[in-house]
Scaffold this motif. Structure first.
Motif, PDB file in Angstrom:
ATOM      1  N   ILE A  29       0.842  -1.202   0.000  1.00 51.65           N
ATOM      2  CA  ILE A  29       0.000   0.000   0.000  1.00 51.65           C
ATOM      3  C   ILE A  29       0.875   1.249   0.000  1.00 51.65           C
ATOM      4  O   ILE A  29       0.647   2.184  -0.774  1.00 51.65           O
ATOM      5  N   GLY A  30       1.889   1.262   0.855  1.00 51.17           N
ATOM      6  CA  GLY A  30       2.745   2.448   0.973  1.00 51.17           C
ATOM      7  C   GLY A  30       3.549   2.748  -0.274  1.00 51.17           C
ATOM      8  O   GLY A  30       3.653   3.905  -0.696  1.00 51.17           O
ATOM      9  N   ILE A  31       4.110   1.726  -0.877  1.00 48.68           N
ATOM     10  CA  ILE A  31       4.976   1.940  -2.037  1.00 48.68           C
ATOM     11  C   ILE A  31       4.173   1.965  -3.341  1.00 48.68           C
ATOM     12  O   ILE A  31       4.229   2.926  -4.102  1.00 48.68           O
ATOM     13  N   SER A  32       3.455   0.897  -3.611  1.00 46.96           N
ATOM     14  CA  SER A  32       2.778   0.775  -4.906  1.00 46.96           C
ATOM     15  C   SER A  32       1.587   1.710  -5.062  1.00 46.96           C
ATOM     16  O   SER A  32       1.357   2.243  -6.142  1.00 46.96           O
ATOM     17  N   ILE A  34       0.792   4.455  -2.935  1.00 47.36           N
ATOM     18  CA  ILE A  34       0.965   5.843  -2.500  1.00 47.36           C
ATOM     19  C   ILE A  34       2.215   6.474  -3.110  1.00 47.36           C
ATOM     20  O   ILE A  34       2.136   7.474  -3.817  1.00 47.36           O
ATOM     21  N   GLU A  35       3.388   5.895  -2.843  1.00 44.13           N
ATOM     22  CA  GLU A  35       4.637   6.517  -3.288  1.00 44.13           C
ATOM     23  C   GLU A  35       4.770   6.584  -4.804  1.00 44.13           C
ATOM     24  O   GLU A  35       5.105   7.635  -5.358  1.00 44.13           O
ATOM     25  N   ALA A  36       4.539   5.472  -5.478  1.00 46.33           N
ATOM     26  CA  ALA A  36       4.777   5.417  -6.922  1.00 46.33           C
ATOM     27  C   ALA A  36       3.959   6.446  -7.707  1.00 46.33           C
ATOM     28  O   ALA A  36       4.521   7.191  -8.518  1.00 46.33           O
ATOM     29  N   PRO A  37       2.650   6.541  -7.487  1.00 44.51           N
ATOM     30  CA  PRO A  37       1.896   7.535  -8.260  1.00 44.51           C
ATOM     31  C   PRO A  37       2.250   8.980  -7.884  1.00 44.51           C
ATOM     32  O   PRO A  37       2.282   9.853  -8.752  1.00 44.51           O
ATOM     33  N   LEU A  38       2.526   9.223  -6.605  1.00 45.38           N
ATOM     34  CA  LEU A  38       2.818  10.588  -6.168  1.00 45.38           C
ATOM     35  C   LEU A  38       4.184  11.085  -6.612  1.00 45.38           C
ATOM     36  O   LEU A  38       4.387  12.289  -6.766  1.00 45.38           O
ATOM     37  N   LYS A  39       5.105  10.165  -6.805  1.00 41.79           N
ATOM     38  CA  LYS A  39       6.479  10.529  -7.145  1.00 41.79           C
ATOM     39  C   LYS A  39       6.532  11.459  -8.360  1.00 41.79           C
ATOM     40  O   LYS A  39       7.263  12.445  -8.365  1.00 41.79           O
ATOM     41  N   PHE A  40       5.754  11.160  -9.364  1.00 43.60           N
ATOM     42  CA  PHE A  40       5.815  11.940 -10.606  1.00 43.60           C
ATOM     43  C   PHE A  40       5.077  13.274 -10.509  1.00 43.60           C
ATOM     44  O   PHE A  40       5.156  14.079 -11.424  1.00 43.60           O
ATOM     45  N   THR A  41       4.378  13.515  -9.414  1.00 41.69           N
ATOM     46  CA  THR A  41       3.701  14.804  -9.235  1.00 41.69           C
ATOM     47  C   THR A  41       4.556  15.800  -8.460  1.00 41.69           C
ATOM     48  O   THR A  41       4.185  16.966  -8.361  1.00 41.69           O
ATOM     49  N   MET A  61      11.968  -2.807  -2.225  1.00 44.57           N
ATOM     50  CA  MET A  61      10.699  -3.370  -1.773  1.00 44.57           C
ATOM     51  C   MET A  61      10.630  -4.858  -2.094  1.00 44.57           C
ATOM     52  O   MET A  61      10.211  -5.664  -1.254  1.00 44.57           O
ATOM     53  N   ASN A  62      11.047  -5.246  -3.301  1.00 36.83           N
ATOM     54  CA  ASN A  62      10.988  -6.653  -3.674  1.00 36.83           C
ATOM     55  C   ASN A  62      11.903  -7.510  -2.806  1.00 36.83           C
ATOM     56  O   ASN A  62      11.539  -8.640  -2.452  1.00 36.83           O
ATOM     57  N   TRP A  63      13.056  -6.993  -2.418  1.00 40.00           N
ATOM     58  CA  TRP A  63      13.938  -7.750  -1.525  1.00 40.00           C
ATOM     59  C   TRP A  63      13.292  -7.926  -0.152  1.00 40.00           C
ATOM     60  O   TRP A  63      13.386  -8.998   0.450  1.00 40.00           O
TER      61      TRP A  63
END
Length: 163
Positions: A29-32, A34-41, A61-63
């Motif tokens: 939830i935190g990375i995929s 929240i973070e990922a979509p917001l990063k480009f804004t 995250m995958n590790w």
């Protein structure tokens, strides 16, 4: 202290079956979501910079997910683990393996092409990653419900003749 590798269920393995899916769910939830979509804004973030940050974040995250999956696998190989929970855990680990060994390398190739200027970045490959995370979210929530039901025992109501 019981041997940590024995097949006997322990408080540690039982606790891991509740805590690890919750941590894994929070990570997704935190990375995929929240973070990922917001990063480009964020101001000043270019596509190459965002892709570079994304690659680092998702690799980390995958590790972490792999570490969680290994410990979770250990916890479901114990006695007294319900069949449903064991199947859910194995299914979530299988989805993770596909996500990390098939989808991520394909996305990394696309990122390399975009960073090299060979590709415009438009791809439906991200939909497969999103779908894998969606399956993980649903499965992890289900695992939490199944695990919590084993921990929470509701005493049946007893008719009291003196009330």
């Amino acid at each position: 202290m019981a041997n940590a590798f024995s097949s006997q269920d322990t408080r540690l393995s039982a606790g891991a079956r509740v805590i690890l899916p919750a941590i894994w769910l929070g990570l997704i939830i935190g990375i995929s979501l929240i973070e990922a979509p917001l990063k480009f804004t964020a101001p000043g973030i270019t596509i190459p910079l965002g892709l570079g940050i994304g690659r680092l974040v998702f690799t980390a995250m995958n590790w972490v997910e792999i570490g969680i999956a290994v410990i979770l696998l250990w916890s479901v190989l114990k006695d007294h683990v319900g069949r449903l929970y064991r199947w859910l855990a194995c299914g979530m680990i299988a989805v993770l393996i596909i996500k990390v060994t098939v989808i991520r390398p394909l996305l990394n190739n696309r990122t390399d092409a975009v960073l090299a200027g060979v590709d415009d970045g438009g791809s439906s490959l991200h939909l497969f990653y999103i779908a894998a995370d969606g399956i993980l979210i649903l499965g992890l929530v289900t695992m939490l419900i199944v695990a919590a039901r084993r921990w929470v025992w509701v005493r049946p109501a007893v008719d009291n003749p003196h009330s």
